[in-house]
Design an enzyme around this catalytic site. Sequence first.
Site, PDB file in Angstrom:
ATOM      1  N   HIS A   1       0.834  -1.207   0.000  1.00 35.34           N
ATOM      2  CA  HIS A   1       0.000   0.000   0.000  1.00 35.34           C
ATOM      3  C   HIS A   1       0.869   1.257   0.000  1.00 35.34           C
ATOM      4  O   HIS A   1       0.478   2.280  -0.566  1.00 35.34           O
ATOM      5  CB  HIS A   1      -0.903  -0.026   1.239  1.00 35.34           C
ATOM      6  CG  HIS A   1      -1.990   0.995   1.251  1.00 35.34           C
ATOM      7  ND1 HIS A   1      -2.583   1.489   0.117  1.00 35.34           N
ATOM      8  CD2 HIS A   1      -2.616   1.622   2.300  1.00 35.34           C
ATOM      9  CE1 HIS A   1      -3.522   2.368   0.442  1.00 35.34           C
ATOM     10  NE2 HIS A   1      -3.543   2.476   1.751  1.00 35.34           N
TER      11      HIS A   1
ATOM     12  N   HIS B   1       1.799   5.001   8.714  1.00 37.94           N
ATOM     13  CA  HIS B   1       1.568   3.804   7.893  1.00 37.94           C
ATOM     14  C   HIS B   1       2.895   3.194   7.441  1.00 37.94           C
ATOM     15  O   HIS B   1       3.108   1.981   7.570  1.00 37.94           O
ATOM     16  CB  HIS B   1       0.733   4.145   6.658  1.00 37.94           C
ATOM     17  CG  HIS B   1      -0.736   4.104   6.859  1.00 37.94           C
ATOM     18  ND1 HIS B   1      -1.454   5.205   7.253  1.00 37.94           N
ATOM     19  CD2 HIS B   1      -1.641   3.095   6.739  1.00 37.94           C
ATOM     20  CE1 HIS B   1      -2.732   4.890   7.340  1.00 37.94           C
ATOM     21  NE2 HIS B   1      -2.875   3.617   7.040  1.00 37.94           N
TER      22      HIS B   1
ATOM     23  N   GLU C   1      -8.101  -1.577   9.668  1.00 41.40           N
ATOM     24  CA  GLU C   1      -8.840  -0.313   9.783  1.00 41.40           C
ATOM     25  C   GLU C   1     -10.330  -0.496   9.519  1.00 41.40           C
ATOM     26  O   GLU C   1     -10.767  -1.501   8.986  1.00 41.40           O
ATOM     27  CB  GLU C   1      -8.262   0.711   8.797  1.00 41.40           C
ATOM     28  CG  GLU C   1      -6.825   1.082   9.110  1.00 41.40           C
ATOM     29  CD  GLU C   1      -6.158   1.909   8.024  1.00 41.40           C
ATOM     30  OE1 GLU C   1      -5.317   2.757   8.363  1.00 41.40           O
ATOM     31  OE2 GLU C   1      -6.467   1.698   6.828  1.00 41.40           O
TER      32      GLU C   1
END
Length: 209
Positions: A58, A160, A172
């Site tokens: 990500h 993150h 999340e």
Amino acid sequence: MKKIYDLSPEICPEMISWPGDGCPEITLLHSIKNGSHSNLSRLTMTLHNGSHIDAPLHFSEDGDGAGEIPLEILIGNVRVLRFSGVKTVTRDMLEQVDLRGVIRLILATDNEALWYKPDFDRNYTYIDIGAARYLTEIGVRLLGIDYLSVEDFEGLAGVHRHLLSHGVVILETLQLAGVPEGDYELYCLPLKLGKVDGAPARVILIERD
């Protein structure tokens, strides 16, 4: 019978989503009412709508994908820790709590009140980089939170990136209203999607003996 808590919000077009991600769409392709022999719907959504895990990919071009995260991290003992009346969870706050032996941690905060608002609210509770560093220092491997992001809306502190680069799975968009603080069994089962940046997951807690 042990109590089961379902932490996953319903996937629907009206659900709260991160700005720019778009909301899920459910389209009826075939219907019995219109003469088809069955009902068939199509779901269109991002991998970060609803309760989901973030994979290292990500935030890193060469990071592991969601399908490469071991199930052993996603299933097992978890601590639910409550923080009320704070905007930012800091290292100092976490140091006041006995987290010895905790490798999975879910934070329940005032974010639960935001689920009653129809739209995304940028003024949510998050953790700062100091807290993130502390969690990696003590060996936490999974961190969950009760809104759409573990870090502030701008994401400039690199929370993150720090967590994911240190092997911490980020979980999340959880709903924790009514879940008491304490220890549980966590079952987080992401969709088996391979090398992608995240994956929707059904997440439940089961009371421990």
